[in-house]
Design an enzyme around this catalytic site. Structure first.
Site, short mmCIF file in Angstrom:
data_model
loop_
_atom_site.label_atom_id
_atom_site.label_comp_id
_atom_site.label_asym_id
_atom_site.label_seq_id
_atom_site.Cartn_x
_atom_site.Cartn_y
_atom_site.Cartn_z
N THR A 22 0.82 -1.21 0.00
CA THR A 22 0.00 0.00 0.00
C THR A 22 0.86 1.26 0.00
O THR A 22 0.53 2.26 -0.64
CB THR A 22 -0.92 0.01 1.23
OG1 THR A 22 -1.74 -1.16 1.21
CG2 THR A 22 -1.80 1.25 1.25
N SER A 71 1.74 -7.17 -0.53
CA SER A 71 2.32 -8.07 0.47
C SER A 71 1.63 -9.43 0.51
O SER A 71 2.17 -10.37 1.09
CB SER A 71 2.29 -7.43 1.86
OG SER A 71 0.98 -7.14 2.28
N THR A 105 1.17 -4.07 4.45
CA THR A 105 0.86 -4.37 5.85
C THR A 105 0.32 -5.77 6.07
O THR A 105 0.33 -6.27 7.20
CB THR A 105 -0.14 -3.36 6.41
OG1 THR A 105 -1.33 -3.36 5.61
CG2 THR A 105 0.45 -1.95 6.43
#
Length: 344
Positions: A22, A71, A105
């Site tokens: 992000t 991620s 994250t």
């Protein structure tokens, strides 16, 4: 303990390694806080740093590209390469004060823990990310990066192991977890809490310290792949189907994310014993956020190891590294492995 930037001190040099996520993504509009990945745009770290502008006037930034990924796509092969990149960079440029890794994250806590177990650097390594893309309203990207730079430049961070910062707080890689999907303050460390905070003037305030960094795993330098280790989640009525499937898929280890007492559902127990008898390393953990699994007679009788208070995803990473290290040293010593896991 507070460390405030000293304007007369030698300028810090921080390597900033971008991995995507992000932090590097581009929202399609100013309030695109959820489906921004649909834009298909992930900015390289040097471009992103130029866009964000001056965040730390007393720090020289050294951007290092790694790869641009969400991620959810990062896995063990990426961890090995990232850890090797940091070690090579530190060896090639001893003048670097520390490292910041920008990361998505979703798996940030897992990458941070892997780095904590595999890096033996005195320089600080700080992992950060963002809950909202940098080009959207209310983005936390700039503030999180500024905090990460301040922590990495702080002499108090040296030798503290890998740290994670988001939302103005920083945490030990061992304990931190993402506890919310979209909130800005999404990261917590139950039950121990944050190590400290970063104030608006970039002062780094420590409120507690770890007893020391996690013991490093003895991973041979030539390892390019890690053994398969899976997590079997317990729930009411769970049976052994997933466990048997993991064994059939070639799992070398299985972490049982048991019910809150640290036990599997009753129908899973026989499958875990079968796995252990087949030579799979089985570790009993708990899905409880503040749970712990001590050494117990029923585990030893069934050939299972106790996972202590490590969360199942962190325990999986430790087990992957420990199995790889034991393989290189001539085979798995179960008692030594149990001692190692409880020491992490």
């Amino acid at each position: 303990m507070t460390h405030t930037p000293n304007p007369t001190a030698k300028r810090a040099r921080i390597a900033v390694i971008g991995t995507g996520g992000t932090f590097a993504m581009h929202g399609r509009h100013r309030f695109d806080w959820i489906e921004y990945a649909d834009s298909g745009v992930i900015h390289p770290i040097d471009d992103l740093l130029a866009t964000l502008g001056e965040l730390a006037p007393d720090i020289d930034l050294v951007p290092i590209a790694f790869r641009s990924l969400g991620s959810v796509s990062i896995g063990p092969a990426d961890w090995l390469e990232l850890s090797a990149l940091i070690r090579r960079t530190a060896a090639a440029d001893p003048s670097l004060t520390g490292f910041v890794v920008t990361h998505g994250t979703a798996t940030l806590e897992e990458t941070a823990w892997f780095l904590d177990l595999t890096l033996a650097l005195d320089q600080p390594v700080v992992v950060t990310g963002a809950q909202r893309p940098a080009n959207t309203d209310g983005s936390d990207a700039s503030a999180n990066l500024r905090a990460a730079l301040a922590i990495a430049a702080s002499p108090a961070s040296r030798g503290a192991g890998v740290l994670v910062t988001l939302g103005g707080l920083f945490f030990a890689a061992r304990d931190v977890t993402k506890a919310a999907s979209f909130e800005l303050g999404a990261f917590e460390a139950p039950p121990f809490g944050p190590l400290g905070r970063v104030d608006a003037d970039a002062s780094v305030v420590w409120r507690r310290r770890m007893a020391g960094p996690a013991p490093r795993c003895n991973l041979p330098a030539d390892v390019t792949t890690l053994p398969r280790v899976d997590i079997a989640m317990s729930y009411a009525g769970a049976d052994g189907a997933a466990i048997d499937a993991f064994v059939a898929a070639g799992a070398r280890g299985i972490v049982s994310a048991g019910l809150a007492p640290g036990r599997p559902a009753s129908k899973e127990a026989s499958a875990l014993v079968r796995a252990a008898q087949a030579g799979v390393v089985v570790v009993q953990a708990t899905r409880a956020p503040r749970g712990t699994v001590p050494v117990q007679r029923f585990l030893a009788a069934d050939g299972l190891l106790a996972g202590g208070d490590l969360a199942p995803p962190k325990l999986r990473i430790a087990l992957m590294l420990e199995i790889a290290g034991h393989d290189a040293s001539g085979g798995i010593d179960v008692q030594r492995l149990q001692t190692r896991l409880l020491a992490l």
